[in-house]
Design a protein around this motif. Structure first.
Motif, PDB file in Angstrom:
ATOM      1  N   GLY A 120      49.631  43.233  29.727  1.00 27.92           N
ATOM      2  CA  GLY A 120      48.275  42.903  29.302  1.00 27.92           C
ATOM      3  C   GLY A 120      47.199  43.243  30.309  1.00 27.92           C
ATOM      4  N   GLU A 121      47.590  43.756  31.474  1.00 32.91           N
ATOM      5  CA  GLU A 121      46.596  44.059  32.502  1.00 32.91           C
ATOM      6  C   GLU A 121      45.659  45.194  32.078  1.00 32.91           C
ATOM      7  N   GLU A 122      46.090  45.967  31.061  1.00 34.59           N
ATOM      8  CA  GLU A 122      45.283  47.093  30.593  1.00 34.59           C
ATOM      9  C   GLU A 122      44.307  46.686  29.489  1.00 34.59           C
ATOM     10  N   LEU A 123      44.319  45.438  29.050  1.00 32.78           N
ATOM     11  CA  LEU A 123      43.457  44.992  27.960  1.00 32.78           C
ATOM     12  C   LEU A 123      41.988  45.045  28.345  1.00 32.78           C
ATOM     13  N   ALA A 124      41.141  45.231  27.334  1.00 35.13           N
ATOM     14  CA  ALA A 124      39.702  45.111  27.556  1.00 35.13           C
ATOM     15  C   ALA A 124      39.397  43.691  28.016  1.00 35.13           C
ATOM     16  N   GLY A 125      38.470  43.569  28.941  1.00 31.26           N
ATOM     17  CA  GLY A 125      38.124  42.249  29.458  1.00 31.26           C
ATOM     18  C   GLY A 125      38.894  41.853  30.693  1.00 31.26           C
ATOM     19  N   VAL A 126      39.774  42.737  31.188  1.00 32.79           N
ATOM     20  CA  VAL A 126      40.489  42.491  32.445  1.00 32.79           C
ATOM     21  C   VAL A 126      39.856  43.377  33.514  1.00 32.79           C
ATOM     22  N   HIS A 127      39.449  42.777  34.609  1.00 34.82           N
ATOM     23  CA  HIS A 127      38.667  43.490  35.612  1.00 34.82           C
ATOM     24  C   HIS A 127      39.253  43.336  37.009  1.00 34.82           C
ATOM     25  N   THR A 128      38.897  44.276  37.869  1.00 37.39           N
ATOM     26  CA  THR A 128      39.031  44.132  39.316  1.00 37.39           C
ATOM     27  C   THR A 128      37.644  44.339  39.903  1.00 37.39           C
ATOM     28  N   GLY A 141      30.612  42.714  30.717  1.00 33.62           N
ATOM     29  CA  GLY A 141      31.559  41.825  30.058  1.00 33.62           C
ATOM     30  C   GLY A 141      31.119  40.378  30.082  1.00 33.62           C
ATOM     31  N   LEU A 142      30.415  39.987  31.129  1.00 35.37           N
ATOM     32  CA  LEU A 142      29.980  38.602  31.272  1.00 35.37           C
ATOM     33  C   LEU A 142      28.881  38.224  30.283  1.00 35.37           C
ATOM     34  N   GLU A 143      28.207  39.202  29.707  1.00 33.88           N
ATOM     35  CA  GLU A 143      27.123  38.898  28.768  1.00 33.88           C
ATOM     36  C   GLU A 143      27.626  38.089  27.586  1.00 33.88           C
ATOM     37  N   ASP A 144      28.859  38.375  27.140  1.00 38.69           N
ATOM     38  CA  ASP A 144      29.416  37.671  25.981  1.00 38.69           C
ATOM     39  C   ASP A 144      30.586  36.769  26.354  1.00 38.69           C
ATOM     40  N   ALA A 145      30.776  36.512  27.645  1.00 37.06           N
ATOM     41  CA  ALA A 145      31.912  35.700  28.101  1.00 37.06           C
ATOM     42  C   ALA A 145      31.420  34.406  28.722  1.00 37.06           C
ATOM     43  N   GLN A 146      32.074  33.305  28.370  1.00 38.03           N
ATOM     44  CA  GLN A 146      31.762  32.017  28.989  1.00 38.03           C
ATOM     45  C   GLN A 146      32.908  31.527  29.854  1.00 38.03           C
ATOM     46  N   ARG A 147      34.151  31.715  29.376  1.00 39.80           N
ATOM     47  CA  ARG A 147      35.325  31.234  30.107  1.00 39.80           C
ATOM     48  C   ARG A 147      35.926  32.385  30.912  1.00 39.80           C
ATOM     49  N   VAL A 148      35.928  32.230  32.230  1.00 38.62           N
ATOM     50  CA  VAL A 148      36.438  33.279  33.115  1.00 38.62           C
ATOM     51  C   VAL A 148      37.621  32.726  33.902  1.00 38.62           C
ATOM     52  N   VAL A 149      38.716  33.479  33.884  1.00 36.05           N
ATOM     53  CA  VAL A 149      39.883  33.136  34.691  1.00 36.05           C
ATOM     54  C   VAL A 149      40.008  34.157  35.811  1.00 36.05           C
ATOM     55  N   ILE A 150      40.101  33.668  37.035  1.00 32.67           N
ATOM     56  CA  ILE A 150      40.264  34.525  38.209  1.00 32.67           C
ATOM     57  C   ILE A 150      41.679  34.349  38.732  1.00 32.67           C
ATOM     58  N   ILE A 151      42.431  35.441  38.788  1.00 33.47           N
ATOM     59  CA  ILE A 151      43.790  35.397  39.313  1.00 33.47           C
ATOM     60  C   ILE A 151      43.724  35.715  40.802  1.00 33.47           C
ATOM     61  N   THR A 217      43.752  43.500  21.740  1.00 35.90           N
ATOM     62  CA  THR A 217      42.939  44.557  22.359  1.00 35.90           C
ATOM     63  C   THR A 217      42.071  43.988  23.473  1.00 35.90           C
ATOM     64  N   ASP A 218      41.634  42.737  23.291  1.00 36.85           N
ATOM     65  CA  ASP A 218      40.820  42.052  24.303  1.00 36.85           C
ATOM     66  C   ASP A 218      41.613  40.897  24.900  1.00 36.85           C
ATOM     67  N   SER A 228      52.439  27.713  29.914  1.00 34.92           N
ATOM     68  CA  SER A 228      51.095  27.307  29.499  1.00 34.92           C
ATOM     69  C   SER A 228      50.161  28.506  29.506  1.00 34.92           C
ATOM     70  N   VAL A 229      49.110  28.430  28.702  1.00 36.05           N
ATOM     71  CA  VAL A 229      48.134  29.515  28.602  1.00 36.05           C
ATOM     72  C   VAL A 229      46.743  28.976  28.935  1.00 36.05           C
ATOM     73  N   ILE A 230      46.076  29.652  29.858  1.00 32.03           N
ATOM     74  CA  ILE A 230      44.694  29.316  30.203  1.00 32.03           C
ATOM     75  C   ILE A 230      43.793  30.251  29.411  1.00 32.03           C
ATOM     76  N   SER A 231      43.021  29.717  28.485  1.00 36.58           N
ATOM     77  CA  SER A 231      42.166  30.542  27.635  1.00 36.58           C
ATOM     78  C   SER A 231      41.062  31.202  28.449  1.00 36.58           C
ATOM     79  N   ALA A 232      40.703  32.418  28.051  1.00 33.88           N
ATOM     80  CA  ALA A 232      39.685  33.164  28.794  1.00 33.88           C
ATOM     81  C   ALA A 232      38.989  34.155  27.882  1.00 33.88           C
ATOM     82  N   ASP A 233      37.714  34.359  28.133  1.00 32.04           N
ATOM     83  CA  ASP A 233      36.971  35.447  27.503  1.00 32.04           C
ATOM     84  C   ASP A 233      36.983  36.680  28.402  1.00 32.04           C
ATOM     85  N   LEU A 234      37.267  36.463  29.677  1.00 33.13           N
ATOM     86  CA  LEU A 234      37.275  37.547  30.670  1.00 33.13           C
ATOM     87  C   LEU A 234      38.211  37.141  31.800  1.00 33.13           C
ATOM     88  N   VAL A 235      38.958  38.121  32.328  1.00 32.86           N
ATOM     89  CA  VAL A 235      39.908  37.868  33.412  1.00 32.86           C
ATOM     90  C   VAL A 235      39.592  38.791  34.579  1.00 32.86           C
TER      91      VAL A 235
END
Length: 397
Positions: A120-128, A141-151, A217-218, A228-235
């Motif tokens: 899933g690292e190639e999905l849209a919404g996954v960033h470095t 991506g942040l314009e439409d994202a509220q929940r951000v998960v940082i690994i 896709t996203d 467990s799954v941590i929900s995110a709009d952007l990673v």
């Protein structure tokens, strides 16, 4: 016949300082600067902070302008990548097909974000986050994202978390260790930053190992090893960096997550390296070091350029670093690994204190929180001449 140029591969902090030094020393040769990005040389620390939050413009990141590069007789090949190095023929082949012969070569290719190879690292919404383009994509991506998960709960992850809190986002940081910054600071500092970020609304998850990034896709979340799954709009994957040493490795030069150089920053005859991509022998620490810091990029590039001009150089600095998070400035002098005791001066609750790391009676490093005087004193103390012998080139830091 026109004399051969000095070629610099990489157009970041180290390249900029090398150009300034070569110009100041009147090296007498044309400089060809090869940079894979379309931008002028720029500083990267603000990327995770003021540039991300919109408090700094692209122009404010520039280290040098067009006028200086022209004055220094720099032929800047923007958007070109050096693909192949031939140390015998003394040339580099560029992505556009051109082969550049050089008098001397400086490799200043920096580092690149570490990939985790997660499903899933190639999905849209996954960033470095490493470049201007990375921040621009992240910002969009942040314009439409509220929940951000940082690994990753290292410096980049925590700096971005602080910036995103300022932008009003819901931020969760996943750290696979049992405390923040566990490899580089004491538990006192780890606890301080835990309270700092939680006090600003960041959710911290420890012993949290990402197994996959969810979504079709996203990206929609991050699954941990406990299911467990941590929900995110952007990673954001902020799992550290690795040396960008591919061109040297493929040329047969000695590398181990960094290009081995000698005390004069020399890799091979007519080839030098500086900055995040270089691993240098330190008498001070008795091993080879690869440092990811502005201090090292600046100072090592100056040393390499000085050596390229024929002057004697012995590069062995006291490393120093900094990190800005919210209204807190962390300044670090020295390297703390190998310490056997820690002392604290000041009051962590007042956001003003210093942690000293010792091995027996010897001071190894100081972490200073909002105490610049303690940081400067530590740098002066640690600047005492080292007594260790130079490690062999086979050593690894």
């Amino acid at each position: 016949m026109m004399s051969l140029p000095i070629v610099i591969v990489g157009a970041g902090q180290a390249a900029a300082r090398a150009i300034e030094t070569l110009h100041g020393l009147s090296c007498g040769r044309r400089i060809v600067l090869v940079g894979s990005e379309p931008h002028l040389p720029y500083q990267r620390p603000p990327l995770s902070k003021k540039f991300l939050t919109g408090d700094a413009t692209e122009e404010q990141l520039w280290l040098q302008g067009e006028a200086f590069l022209e004055k220094a007789d720099v032929d800047f090949r923007r958007g070109e990548t050096a693909l192949e190095l031939d140390v015998t023929a003394r040339n580099v082949t560029l992505s556009g097909g051109e082969t550049l012969a050089y008098h001397q070569l400086l490799i200043a290719t920096g580092s690149q974000p570490r990939r985790l190879n997660l499903a899933g690292e190639e999905l849209a919404g996954v960033h470095t986050l490493y470049s201007i383009a990375d921040v621009q994509r992240l910002g969009a991506g942040l314009e439409d994202a509220q929940r951000v998960v940082i690994i990753g709960g290292g410096y980049i992850g925590l700096e971005v978390a602080a910036s995103l809190i300022k932008l009003g986002k819901d931020v969760t940081v996943l750290e696979q260790q049992d405390r923040l910054l566990s490899r580089v600071v004491s538990p006192v500092l780890s606890d301080f930053f835990k309270q700092l970020h939680e006090g600003h609304g960041v959710t911290l998850r420890f012993n949290a190992r990402a197994q996959r990034i969810e979504g079709d896709t996203d990206a929609t979340g991050v699954m941990l090893d406990d299911g467990s799954v941590i929900s995110a709009d952007l990673v954001l994957v902020a799992a550290g960096a690795v040396a960008n040493d591919q061109i040297a490795r493929e040329a047969g030069l000695a590398c181990d997550n960094g290009i081995f150089v000698d005390e004069a920053c020399r890799v091979a005859p007519h080839v030098f390296a500086a900055g995040d991509c270089a691993r240098f022998p330190s008498r001070r620490y008795g091993r080879h070091l690869r440092l990811e810091s502005v201090q090292n990029a600046n100072d090592q590039a100056r040393a390499a350029a000085t050596a390229m001009c024929g002057d004697e150089v012995r590069y062995d600095p006291v490393p120093w670093f900094w990190s800005d998070q919210y209204d807190v400035k962390l300044q670090i002098a020295g390297l703390s690994d190998g310490h056997d005791r820690v002392s604290v001066e000041g009051d962590p609750k007042a956001n003003s204190f210093a942690v000293s790391y010792w091995r027996g009676p010897q001071l190894l490093a100081v972490d200073a929180i909002n105490t610049p005087r303690a940081f400067m004193q530590a740098r002066r103390t640690l600047q005492q001449p080292p007594s260790q012998s130079t490690p062999s080139m086979a050593a690894s830091g």
